[in-house]
Structure formats: structure tokens, C-alpha cells
Design an enzyme around this catalytic site. Sequence first.
Site, PDB file in Angstrom:
ATOM      1  N   SER A  64      39.339  33.077  41.309  1.00  0.00           N
ATOM      2  CA  SER A  64      38.252  32.942  40.325  1.00  0.00           C
ATOM      3  C   SER A  64      38.378  31.710  39.438  1.00  0.00           C
ATOM      4  CB  SER A  64      38.192  34.186  39.438  1.00  0.00           C
ATOM      5  OG  SER A  64      37.968  35.321  40.218  1.00  0.00           O
TER       6      SER A  64
ATOM      7  N   ASN B 113      44.194  45.606  53.380  1.00  0.00           N
ATOM      8  CA  ASN B 113      43.425  45.668  52.136  1.00  0.00           C
ATOM      9  C   ASN B 113      42.802  47.048  51.976  1.00  0.00           C
ATOM     10  OD1 ASN B 113      41.796  45.319  49.933  1.00  0.00           O
ATOM     11  ND2 ASN B 113      40.359  43.928  50.937  1.00  0.00           N
TER      12      ASN B 113
ATOM     13  N   GLY C 198      43.743  36.546  37.690  1.00  0.00           N
ATOM     14  CA  GLY C 198      43.572  35.840  36.433  1.00  0.00           C
ATOM     15  C   GLY C 198      44.408  34.602  36.236  1.00  0.00           C
TER      16      GLY C 198
ATOM     17  N   ASN D 256      32.183  40.639  41.460  1.00  0.00           N
ATOM     18  CA  ASN D 256      31.573  40.579  42.791  1.00  0.00           C
ATOM     19  C   ASN D 256      31.474  41.975  43.382  1.00  0.00           C
ATOM     20  OD1 ASN D 256      33.107  40.922  45.587  1.00  0.00           O
ATOM     21  ND2 ASN D 256      34.648  40.320  44.062  1.00  0.00           N
ATOM     22  N   ARG D 257      30.384  42.175  44.126  1.00  0.00           N
ATOM     23  CA  ARG D 257      30.224  43.400  44.908  1.00  0.00           C
ATOM     24  C   ARG D 257      29.755  43.020  46.317  1.00  0.00           C
ATOM     25  NH1 ARG D 257      26.175  44.338  40.824  1.00  0.00           N
ATOM     26  NH2 ARG D 257      24.061  43.799  41.515  1.00  0.00           N
TER      27      ARG D 257
ATOM     28  N   PHE E 139      32.553  43.302  51.704  1.00  0.00           N
ATOM     29  CA  PHE E 139      33.093  42.888  53.015  1.00  0.00           C
ATOM     30  C   PHE E 139      32.022  42.280  53.916  1.00  0.00           C
ATOM     31  CE2 PHE E 139      36.919  46.083  53.264  1.00  0.00           C
ATOM     32  CZ  PHE E 139      37.568  45.372  52.285  1.00  0.00           C
TER      33      PHE E 139
ATOM     34  N   SER F 142      39.675  47.015  47.940  1.00  0.00           N
ATOM     35  CA  SER F 142      38.356  46.523  47.552  1.00  0.00           C
ATOM     36  C   SER F 142      37.567  47.672  46.952  1.00  0.00           C
ATOM     37  CB  SER F 142      37.599  45.969  48.755  1.00  0.00           C
ATOM     38  OG  SER F 142      36.236  45.795  48.376  1.00  0.00           O
TER      39      SER F 142
ATOM     40  N   ASN G   3      44.126  43.380  43.576  1.00  0.00           N
ATOM     41  CA  ASN G   3      42.702  43.105  43.815  1.00  0.00           C
ATOM     42  C   ASN G   3      41.926  43.074  42.472  1.00  0.00           C
ATOM     43  OD1 ASN G   3      40.243  42.889  45.346  1.00  0.00           O
ATOM     44  ND2 ASN G   3      41.327  43.885  47.029  1.00  0.00           N
TER      45      ASN G   3
ATOM     46  N   LYS H 104      47.881  45.317  49.965  1.00  0.00           N
ATOM     47  CA  LYS H 104      47.220  44.816  48.744  1.00  0.00           C
ATOM     48  C   LYS H 104      46.620  45.984  47.974  1.00  0.00           C
ATOM     49  CE  LYS H 104      43.935  41.376  47.021  1.00  0.00           C
ATOM     50  NZ  LYS H 104      43.108  40.202  47.387  1.00  0.00           N
TER      51      LYS H 104
ATOM     52  N   GLY I  28      39.022  36.262  50.223  1.00  0.00           N
ATOM     53  CA  GLY I  28      37.656  36.320  49.728  1.00  0.00           C
ATOM     54  C   GLY I  28      37.014  34.956  49.609  1.00  0.00           C
TER      55      GLY I  28
HETATM   56  C1  LIG Z   1      33.954  36.525  45.204  1.00  0.00           C
HETATM   57  C2  LIG Z   1      35.238  37.242  45.513  1.00  0.00           C
HETATM   58  C3  LIG Z   1      35.425  37.784  46.771  1.00  0.00           C
HETATM   59  C4  LIG Z   1      36.608  38.457  47.073  1.00  0.00           C
HETATM   60  N1  LIG Z   1      36.782  38.975  48.334  1.00  0.00           N
HETATM   61  C5  LIG Z   1      37.956  39.575  48.642  1.00  0.00           C
HETATM   62  C6  LIG Z   1      38.200  40.066  49.952  1.00  0.00           C
HETATM   63  O1  LIG Z   1      37.379  39.933  50.852  1.00  0.00           O
HETATM   64  N2  LIG Z   1      39.374  40.703  50.194  1.00  0.00           N
HETATM   65  C7  LIG Z   1      40.345  40.854  49.232  1.00  0.00           C
HETATM   66  O2  LIG Z   1      41.406  41.422  49.513  1.00  0.00           O
HETATM   67  N3  LIG Z   1      40.143  40.376  47.984  1.00  0.00           N
HETATM   68  C8  LIG Z   1      38.990  39.739  47.684  1.00  0.00           C
HETATM   69  N4  LIG Z   1      38.812  39.239  46.421  1.00  0.00           N
HETATM   70  C9  LIG Z   1      39.883  39.443  45.402  1.00  0.00           C
HETATM   71  C10 LIG Z   1      40.806  38.223  45.298  1.00  0.00           C
HETATM   72  O3  LIG Z   1      41.492  38.029  46.507  1.00  0.00           O
HETATM   73  C11 LIG Z   1      41.840  38.435  44.165  1.00  0.00           C
HETATM   74  O4  LIG Z   1      42.693  39.522  44.517  1.00  0.00           O
HETATM   75  C12 LIG Z   1      41.196  38.744  42.819  1.00  0.00           C
HETATM   76  O5  LIG Z   1      39.986  38.025  42.655  1.00  0.00           O
HETATM   77  C13 LIG Z   1      42.122  38.410  41.652  1.00  0.00           C
HETATM   78  O6  LIG Z   1      42.447  37.027  41.628  1.00  0.00           O
HETATM   79  P1  LIG Z   1      41.643  35.963  40.696  1.00  0.00           P
HETATM   80  O7  LIG Z   1      41.544  36.586  39.323  1.00  0.00           O
HETATM   81  O8  LIG Z   1      42.476  34.733  40.728  1.00  0.00           O
HETATM   82  O9  LIG Z   1      40.317  35.788  41.317  1.00  0.00           O
HETATM   83  C14 LIG Z   1      37.626  38.570  46.087  1.00  0.00           C
HETATM   84  C15 LIG Z   1      37.428  38.009  44.821  1.00  0.00           C
HETATM   85  C16 LIG Z   1      36.255  37.350  44.525  1.00  0.00           C
HETATM   86  C17 LIG Z   1      36.084  36.759  43.149  1.00  0.00           C
END
Ligand SMILES: Cc1cc2nc3c(=O)[nH]c(=O)nc-3n(C[C@H](O)[C@H](O)[C@H](O)COP(=O)(O)O)c2cc1C
Length: 364
Positions: A317, A170, A295, A110-111, A114, A173, A243, A214, A62
Site C-alpha cells: 500500500s 492464503n 503498513g 480493497n474488496r 481474488f 483474504s 493480510n 499467511k 496482490g
Molecule cells: C489492492 C490489494 C490487493 C491485495 N491482494 C492480495 C492478494 O491477492 N493476496 C494476498 O495474500 N494479499 C493481498 N493483499 C494484501 C497484501 O499482500 C498485504 O498483506 C497487505 O496489504 C498489508 O501490507 P501493506 O500495508 O504494505 O499493503 C492485497 C492488498 C491490496 C492493498
Amino acid sequence: MIAAFERLVRPLLHALDPEDAHALTLKLLKFAPLLPAVRDDTRLAVRAFGLNFPNPVGMAAGFDKNAEVPDALFRLGFGFVEVGTITPRPQAGNPRPRIFRLDADGGVINRLGFNSQGADTVLKRLAARADAGGIVGINVGANKDSPDRVADYVGLIERFASVASYVTVNVSSPNTPGLRALQQATALDNLLARVVDARERVAPNAGPTPVLLKIAPDLSLAELDDVVGIARSRRVDGMIVGNTTLARPPSLRETKLAGEAGGLSGRPLLALATRMLAETYVRVEGVFPLIGAGGIDSGAAALAKIRAGATLLQLYSALVFRGLGLVAEIKSALVTALERDRLDRLAELVGADAAAVTAEPWPA
Ligand SMILES: Cc1cc2nc3c(=O)[nH]c(=O)nc-3n(C[C@H](O)[C@H](O)[C@H](O)COP(=O)(O)O)c2cc1C
């Protein structure tokens, strides 16, 4: 050098809309290959899925959806980089605004849905750096309007296997309507059968490509039983837990932003994601390794993930709040933990607390 750079740039990034800040960060990172490469303490090395990771700290999917800066991320100290999610055809994703910073909570919603430049563009980029080394995982997904989502995954694996260190399927999402239904038992069994079959088909030319699954942290434990059983019987090489969550913990302080639709990540996800990781670990029984995500914002959180069952880690994040210096901070905390316990390798800590974590009350 990274610290000085960040002192200058971080306040500016924080003043921008989150998506504009992200775009500017990617532009700036294109200069990072000028940085000297980081040499990791050899005690941080991890072997998993047949690959040798210099350290266990990965960039989660992401951040670099279109594989624009994997080499910059290696220079910044990541042990591996997961690019994507990539969809077969380019698609714009949902209308903006679609990323929200929950500052008081250290969280992000986030929304995006993809947004992807599509397989052709990303494949060209990855092929151009194919000899550069480093572990680059490729996270694949389906187009929103695809008539056959399983075919989307299969086609992407066939196309990307030769440039991928591993591929992540994946199905978790929350921002593509219906996508998470692919985690349901019959659908998942069919998907993984087809995906693993595709991987075998291309292996003579592409070499062995580990396939990772995932999952969402929002599965019930009964659903997790099914998912792990199917992942084991279809012989996937590992799982990523997990995720973003659709849950909104009552502890969130940014109550107005908490009402935005999308997946929540960052610190408010840590407890749930770590619990689901431990629950997955006890069900997998060591058959394949797990990547813990959700997290991680400190050395202590990273160590807790490893002790709950993670062989490898991913984060995203917390970088928004703590900056890229967090990667070095986590690595040094892990080395300190090894020294304290007089251990040679992180593998000796993996899952040490899994049973205890699963005995705790369910996180709110
Ligand atoms: C802005 C954003 C975009 C993301 N896009 C994807 C994505 O395209 N594919 C995916 O598998 N996870 C995506 N994620 C999820 C992250 O890969 C991760 O699994 C999730 O944010 C938890 O980790 P974190 O708390 O360290 O962010 C996204 C997360 C964020 C914040």
C-alpha cells in the site's frame, strides 16, 4: 531514473481511479526491464527457507496477481516478489469500484475478491521466465464457487511447485466469503496436512518447495495459539503476518471511505500488524522465520518490523503514496541501522523487541 520517472507519472496515477492507476502501472512496469539491475549491499542478504535473498524487502501479494512483471520488480530493487493470489480457474472478483485510497490516512481498502486470470495462464507466464532467476513466491487461493477449497490449494501446489521459489497458502483474504474459516483449528490442520503432503509428493520432480502460511491480523490470541501450534506440528516453513484487516481504527480520518467493505492496509494497519507479528514470533520460538507485512511505509517502520520478529518484509500500500523510491529508502535505512549498531547482518536484529512489543497496551 526511477525518481525522474515518478515525478512525471505519479500525479497522473493519483488522478485516476485506483484500479485504473494500478493497471496503468503494470503496463509501464513492462518497460522496467530496460533499467539496469540494482546491486545490493551484501549486509542486506538474508537466508531463509533454504533460499538466499539479496535483500529483505519483498513485494506483497496482490500487486502482481497474474505474474506479469516479476522481473521488472527485481530491477526496481525488490529482494523477492510474491505473485498471486492465483485461483485454479479464472474469476472476475467483485464488482467495481473495489479499491479505495484513504489519502489522509495513507491507507487502502480493497474488496477485489481474488480477481485472477487463473492457473493455466499464470503458469505459462512463469514457465516462460523460469530461467530468469530471482525469488518468486506464489500465493495460492480457492475459487469463490469451489465445491472443495482444500482441493484447490492442493492442486495449485502440485502445478506450481516447479516454478515457485516458495508457495504461500492464503487463508486470510477477507473478500472471499468463508475463506478465513480455514484458519480455524480443525480446518487448518486438515488443510496444512494435505498441502504439505502434496508438496512432498511433487518434490522428486519439482524440488523442495517451502510452504508459507499467511494469516489475518484479526485473529484473537487464543486463535493465534492454535494457528502457530498447527503450523509448527505440520512443519510449515514460515508464516506471513499478515493480510489486510477488517478493523477500522478510530483514528481514521477518511471516515466516509472507512465505511467501505473490504480489507484495510497501509499505515493504519502498521500497529496492529506489528503487534500480531511480535505475538507470532514469541509463539514460534525460532522454529521457522516470519515475513512481516502491514503498513511498512518508511525505513523506521521496516526496522520496527524486523525488531518485532520479521526475518523478511513485504509491502504494497505505501507504494501508492510514497512511490517505488521507497524500496531504496528502506534498504538504505537498514544499512544505516546496521552501521549504527556495528552489526554484520540483519539476523542479529530479528525479534530484538518482540517481548517488549507484546507487553505494550493493545493497539487501538
Ligand atoms: C489492492 C490489494 C490487493 C491485495 N491482494 C492480495 C492478494 O491477492 N493476496 C494476498 O495474500 N494479499 C493481498 N493483499 C494484501 C497484501 O499482500 C498485504 O498483506 C497487505 O496489504 C498489508 O501490507 P501493506 O500495508 O504494505 O499493503 C492485497 C492488498 C491490496 C492493498
